[in-house]
Structure formats: C-alpha cells, structure tokens
Design an enzyme around this catalytic site. Sequence first.
Site, mmCIF file in Angstrom:
data_model
loop_
_atom_site.group_PDB
_atom_site.id
_atom_site.type_symbol
_atom_site.label_atom_id
_atom_site.label_comp_id
_atom_site.label_asym_id
_atom_site.label_seq_id
_atom_site.Cartn_x
_atom_site.Cartn_y
_atom_site.Cartn_z
ATOM 1 N N PRO A 129 0.848 -1.202 0.000
ATOM 2 C CA PRO A 129 0.000 0.000 0.000
ATOM 3 C C PRO A 129 0.876 1.242 0.000
ATOM 4 C CG PRO A 129 0.044 -0.993 2.181
ATOM 5 C CD PRO A 129 0.788 -1.925 1.272
ATOM 6 N N MET A 130 0.647 2.151 -0.963
ATOM 7 C CA MET A 130 1.469 3.359 -1.090
ATOM 8 C C MET A 130 0.566 4.567 -1.280
ATOM 9 S SD MET A 130 4.407 1.779 -3.610
ATOM 10 C CE MET A 130 3.198 0.947 -4.656
ATOM 11 N N VAL A 131 0.736 5.552 -0.421
ATOM 12 C CA VAL A 131 -0.089 6.757 -0.483
ATOM 13 C C VAL A 131 0.124 7.464 -1.816
ATOM 14 C CG1 VAL A 131 -0.542 8.996 0.574
ATOM 15 C CG2 VAL A 131 -0.048 7.014 2.021
ATOM 16 N N CYS B 249 3.111 3.345 9.242
ATOM 17 C CA CYS B 249 3.449 4.621 8.595
ATOM 18 C C CYS B 249 4.301 5.466 9.538
ATOM 19 C CB CYS B 249 2.182 5.373 8.220
ATOM 20 S SG CYS B 249 2.509 6.952 7.399
ATOM 21 N N ASN C 105 8.592 -7.294 4.200
ATOM 22 C CA ASN C 105 8.713 -6.047 3.443
ATOM 23 C C ASN C 105 10.054 -5.409 3.782
ATOM 24 O OD1 ASN C 105 7.109 -2.809 3.474
ATOM 25 N ND2 ASN C 105 8.148 -3.838 1.816
ATOM 26 N N GLU D 87 9.002 0.558 -2.936
ATOM 27 C CA GLU D 87 9.834 1.444 -3.751
ATOM 28 C C GLU D 87 10.424 0.714 -4.948
ATOM 29 O OE1 GLU D 87 13.402 4.711 -3.010
ATOM 30 O OE2 GLU D 87 12.228 3.907 -1.345
#
Length: 644
Positions: A35-37, A118, A218, A243
């Site tokens: 999940p990436m903002v 986060c 991760n 990334e």
Amino acid sequence: MQDPSSAGGSKRMTGERGEAFWRGALKGAKLVVAPMVDASELAWRILSRRYGAELCYTPMLHAHVFVKDARYRRENLASCPEDRPLIVQFCANDPDTFVAACKLAAPHCDAVDLNLGCPQAIARKGHYGAFLQDEWDLVGKMIKRASSEVDIPVTAKIRVFEDIGRTVEYARMLEDAGVSLLTVHGRTRNQKGPLTGLASWKHIKAVKEAVKVPVLANGNIQYLDDVWRCIAATGVEGVMSAEGNLHNPALFTGTHPPVWKVALEYLALVDQYPCPPSYARGHLFKLLHHCLCMPENFDIRRRLSKTSTPAEMVGVVEMLKERMEPYHRGDQPWAPEPDSDQARLPFPPWLCQPYVRIPPEQHLKKVQESQKRALERARIQKEQQLAEEGLDKEESDSSKRPMVDEVEGETDLSKKKKKKMVRNPQKSFTSGDQYEKCACKNPKGGRCAYELCRKCCRLKCYTFGLDCPGHRILVKTKREKAAIYYGQQEKLKREKEAQEDVQQQEQQQEEGEQKRRLLGEETDTKWEEQGQDWEENQVLETQEKWEKEQAELQEISEIPVKEEGQEEGQRRIRVPNTVKEGEGHVEPDRHPDKMKNNLPNGYIKEGKCLLGSPVPPQVSNGMHGDPEELSGESYINNQINITT
C-alpha cells in the site's frame, strides 16, 4: 489468568483460519505490491498485475474520512474484475470508526488491513500508523472488534522495534486479537527518508517463527532474486515490494523493460482508469528518474513538472523516447562520464531498475559538503551584490546581520531551506529575495500567464473573463461551459414545452372526438325514441282528424239549402271545383271510386254516400269527399243531390 492450553488452541485456530484465508481468497499470493499513499491507485495496480504481481493493496485510506465522505469512498474503492485479490488498508485510532470503515469496504475487497507502520510526520500528527506501537490496548481492541464484527478477514502491517523480543511480543498480541495475516516491515519508525538504511530480516524471521498466521516480509526487495532470498532467509509466505515496484513495475518478472514502454502503458491505463494528475506525474518521475538526472534531459524534467494532463505527459515521454531510443537500438554508442551517476548504474539509465539509496553515514557526509558549497555560493553572491551597488564591505557588514556566525560557524538558512538543499544540492539557497514581485508586493507566479501573484491573477481573470493555466484559474472556460450548459437546458425546456403543447392538442382532439361519438350515440337513441313517439302521435292525429272530418260532414249534411225547382225534403251540399265545366271526366285522385276509399269507414257503401242518414244516399254525379272543402263558401255547378 488465561489457561496456556486454551491460548495455544486459540492460536492454532487463528493460524488455521489465516492459512485457509491465504491459500483460498488470496490464492497463495507470494508477490505483493505494498500500500502506497498516492501511488497504488487502480491504474498502477493493473500495471503491476500485468507484470507478475499476485496481490495488491489500495493506498492507505483515512478511516474517519472514508466513513463520512461518500465521494472519497467512491474514488478510492474504484476497481475492476482484473483487480483481485485486493486488500483495502485503513489508518485509524478509534475502534468504532475502524469497524464502520471495514463494514463499508467489505463488499469491495477480500480483506481489510490496519496500518501500524506509517512513520511520516502526518502520522505522528494524526496519531496513527507506527505511532500506535506503544498503545497495545487500543490496537488490540480495534483488531478484536473488527475481526469479530466484519464479514471478511482483518490483517495488519507493522514496523519492528529495535528489540527483537518486543517485536515478537507485539506480533503475538496482534495474533491473539484476531489478525488473519501479518505484514512485517523490517525497519523501525525512525528509519525513513535518507536515513532509511537496510531492513532487518532477522526481526522478520523471529516474528514468523513466533506466530501461526501467514507472514509477508517487506524491505530490501529490489530485484526478483531478492524475493527468493528473503523467503529462504525468513521462511515467510510472501514478499511485499513498495519502492522497488515504483521504479520497476516488472520487478516480479525479473525483466528490465525500457522506461518509455512502461510509462506509455501506464498512461494508457490512466486514460481507462482516471486518477489525479499528481499521481501520474509522480509515477513518471520515478520511472524516468535515472534519465531525468542526465544534464541533457533537464529540459524534459522541467517540462514534465508542468504537465497536468495525460496527453501532455505522453508528449514528454515520447520526447524522451526519441532522444534515448538510438542508444537502446545501438545506433549510437553509450559512453557516460566515468564519475557520473549513470556510469555507476548496473543497467543503462533508460531501462527500469531500482533506485538505490546511499548509506545514512554517506548521506550525512554529503549533507555537510552541500552546506559548505551553499555557504560559499552565498558569500560569492553577496560580494557581487555589494560590488554592483558600490557599497563598502565594512559598512555593509556593520549595518546588516551577517550570514555566517564566525563563532559557531552556522548559516542563517531556515531549517526548511536546509532540507531542500539536502534534497537538491545543485540548487542555490541564499538569504536574498529570489522572487520577482507583483504590484501588490507578493511573489509573482512562476507559471502565471499574466506574471501576477495568485490573488491579483484571480481578480484579473474574474474581472475580464480570462484563463490562467498556471494558477489553474479557468474563469473563461467555466463561463463558456456554463453558457453551453444553460443554452442546452433552455433548448431542452423549449422542446419539452413544444412537445407538451402537441400532446395537449392531441389530447383535446381525442377528447373532442370522444365527446362527438358519445353525443352521436345519444342523438341516435333520442331519434329512435322520438321516432316511436312520432308514429304513435301520427296515428292519434290521423284518428282525431278523421273524427273531426266526420263531425264536420255531419254538420254540413244537416244544413238545409233551398233553391228554385228543388223539391221539399231535398238537400244540396257544395263540393270543390274538381270537375271542369263542360268536360265529362274527373281528375284521377278525385274519381268517385277512389274517393270511396278516402272516406271514413261507413261513409260510402254500395255507391251511396252515408251522411248520417239511415237511408243510403244515391250518388248521381262525381263528388269530392274532403270535409274541409265541403264546408267552403265557394260553390261550383257540379252538385251532388242527396235524396232522403
């Protein structure tokens, strides 16, 4: 105190449930996109799945906004049949809100995830993410309620503590609360940005050995080989990439396609599944990062920063493709400078490959060097400015605050400018005013079409009906669209009114025809009724008429008429002139034989006229039997002698 045997049984049940969930709904996914903002939107998820991703997460969603804002839900839950399996991630710090958000998302995904990893400043301010690590009771309550009240499984993504033992206890607490799957990022919440460093696979391995639920790892995933090394080293069920996926979406296939190929494919998906321009622009900056760092491509970088539509972005990518494709085909030799960043890359810069961060120690050293260069540039610029103004250096130094404190050796640059200088060492940061002023003394907009600040630009656009793409003030465009819209509405209104008038006229005609039909039926019925009455009236009138005639004839027959030569007892009645004098014939309708038929019953019998006399009279000449004419005052020579 809880019985250890019951606790072990509960863990086994949780582990079995998690195993069934991972193998069933998630189809045993091993290759996962994190999940990436503002990055893991639908278009990027579809692109990643086409290049080998088996499971994707949505961007982190704020549970409170998700519950309150229907538009926020609709935009962030956008999906398609190709986008499965899918997990929706929330950040939350309230059990009720988290449960409500999970219930709303449940029909649209395979599981919901609680973000506990986060590390950004916004998470500290909002009190969520990795900054809930020390509030185990709150975290446990949110997981427990969601796992018992929501119809789909609940998962969690965490960061590790520096102490492995505390990390294991934290993971066990989450397992006891009811998570069906656990994702462990092998970095602490302080490892972020330039100080990220390497992830600890030892922490991940310790967690995997301590819990029964499936675990995803991760951190440190840049190539496909890293995936298999991580699984072998930690024993986890799968690996998550963030990334590494952003710089090479084909990471899970082990290939390195040209950046323009992937970029154009992504922009085609953006046309199909729209997203905010900032999302697409951010993806392109990461995909094209190594090419855009080349001095010959700085103009493309500036042009990309000003794009706001997919079409403009496609133009930028095509321009880069035109420049770099000759090197890719081998038409031109690739010979970068030995000391350049491109020369240190494992692949040519036009191929998708990871962005490798430098170690934190090297980063700090680089920051110090950048600060020294910035100080030197500021000193030179100040001296040039003083020389141009013709001022004496000593006088200027005595009247102005120095830029450098000679005692402490620190600059007067703000903390924010220092951070910017670290991110972009080539940029010059000085204490002087670098912005051109508007008429109102505010800085001019760098992209303003009228070279004004935002406030003055807005006033000008609203006053004269103009557009400014730089400030995104589109007054003219909006007014034109509004005029078209209201014109269309007015046209539709007129068409609707005309259609209603036609329908009303048709309805009135139909009602008129219906009334005429009903009136015709009533008239026919009335005439039928009147016809029967008329026949009866005619019979009655005829009968009365003949009775009246008979009475008049009776009266006439009793009137005595004396003439010369008439014998006593003879009577004469006068009849109309039906027989012309000197002629011996009678008109057809006055013939005595026909007149017999026209007289009432009993009036003529056996050729004799019965005028109320008991003795039948002898008809000696033609006579007319109309009682009205018999009673007239005019006489003719034709006479009927009646002998009694």
